[in-house]
Write an enzyme that holds these catalytic residues in place. Structure first.
Site, PDB file in Angstrom:
ATOM      1  CE  LYS A 193      -4.319  -1.791   1.741  1.00 40.38           C
ATOM      2  NZ  LYS A 193      -5.044  -2.248   2.911  1.00 40.38           N
ATOM      3  CE  LYS A 234      -9.090 -10.269  -7.270  1.00 45.46           C
ATOM      4  NZ  LYS A 234      -8.961  -9.470  -6.190  1.00 45.46           N
ATOM      5  CE  LYS A 270     -13.475  -0.903  -3.630  1.00 42.82           C
ATOM      6  NZ  LYS A 270     -13.711  -2.275  -3.216  1.00 42.82           N
TER       7      LYS A 270
END
Ligand code: ADP
Ligand code: TRP
Length: 321
Positions: free
Chosen positions: A110, A189, A192
């Site tokens: 992240k 895949k 979002k």
């Protein structure tokens, strides 16, 4: 068996979320003591707008109830309504070597992708360990990206138990191997973050527009077409029974129809599949007080399990004096 899961309230749900996770959760309720909570403290690591977080929390609760989370069968609550978890988070922090957190892939990924290097993102696995260990589940179903977090919860539990005895139950994770990865409109895949989703609760026109964007090979109308490997067919597979699938295969093989026809058919199938859920969502949207009441009851049920555990932990750690 106690099955336990946390769901980040992250906005519009897509059909990948449904087939990859929600459907399993709803089925698990039939035979298990299911615990599912909306991880709004966790979401604070990425959602820093207060009004937005509150809105996402209610939206998630509404959608999950619409999709079949049954408060009679499951304990369903919002994380921040059972604050004992924060106390355990702090207690466990003293049994968490920072090295364990420095090795966490999720934190590294992240921050590498631009997330702010906050303490909450860094200590996220300790909060997740507290979530799990407070409720002594047998099984925590997770996606691959969350396995390490469950392992960290086990490591922390071992450290704590070494000091104070067999208090925390070591959780086992379970990966739903048989659950296929749902492809998005580009064949990758569905996610979002890739902008390739088909949402569960969209508007009909919007959904058709999205489905028309599914990438397909060029072929003349009259030609027979390959269904294997076709993105439209692969998505349709999730919704159709054996007979319907064979029928669709025959339409591909026969020729005379273009991918545009199959897309319109798929949009129809998806729209019908979620009709009953849409109606339930409409109901809960109009009755947000009922949703709040369900969450309050859920938090009360969750607290019945959490309180004796935190009490025991307070005792052994010297917080009771
Ligand atoms: P997204 O990738 O859209 O951000 P999340 O990471 O919030 O989705 O996923 C929530 C749940 O839905 C997880 O359990 C995840 O495994 C499942 N899930 C998400 N996308 C898919 C997919 N394309 N196929 C199968 N399961 C998925
Ligand atoms: N970290 C999980 C995710 O991003 C959500 C979560 C928070 C969770 N606490 C949990 C999942 C406890 C399982 C158990 O998907």
């Amino acid at each position: 068996m106690r099955v336990f899961t946390g769901i980040q309230p992250s906005g519009d749900l897509h059909i990948g979320n449904y087939f990859g996770s929600i459907k399993q959760m709803v089925e698990a309720q039939k035979e298990n003591d299911t615990f599912a909570f909306i991880a709004n403290y966790h979401a604070m690591t990425s959602v820093t707008d207060g009004a937005r977080l509150a809105e996402l929390t209610m939206q998630s609760a509404t959608d999950f109830l619409a999709l079949g989370i049954d408060p009679q069968k499951s304990t369903f609550w919002v994380q921040s309504d059972v604050k004992e978890v924060l106390e355990l988070y702090w207690i466990l922090s003293s049994y968490t070597p920072t090295g364990l957190l420095e090795r966490a892939h999720s934190y590294k990924d992240k921050t590498a992708r631009g997330a702010a290097t906050t303490h909450s993102l860094f200590s996220y696995p300790v909060l997740m360990a507290a979530d799990i260990l407070l409720f002594s589940p047998d099984i925590v179903p997770v996606g691959k990206d969350q396995i390490q977090h469950v392992e960290i919860a086990r490591d922390i539990a071992v450290k704590f138990n070494n000091k104070y005895g067999d208090i925390l139950k070591l959780p086992e994770f379970k990966i739903e191997e048989h659950v296929a990865t749902v492809p998005g409109i580009d064949g990758q895949k569905m996610s979002k973050s890739y902008g390739n989703t088909v949402n569960i609760f969209g508007q009909e026109k919007e959904q058709l527009k999205t489905i028309k964007k599914i990438v397909t090979e060029n072929a003349a109308l009259e030609d027979p077409k390959e269904f294997a490997g076709c993105n439209v067919y692969n998505m349709a597979k999730l919704f159709l029974n054996e007979n319907e699938l064979v029928e669709l295969q025959n339409r591909y093989k026969k020729g005379g129809e273009g991918h545009g026809h199959f897309k319109v058919y798929l949009a129809d199938v998806i729209w019908e599949y979620f009709r009953e859920y849409r109606e339930k969502q409409e109901y809960f949207k109009k009755n947000q007080d009922e949703v709040r009441e369900i969450l309050t009851q859920g938090a009360n049920k969750a607290r019945e399990v959490a309180l004796p555990m935190i009490d025991k932990i307070r005792s052994v750690t010297g917080l009771k004096y």
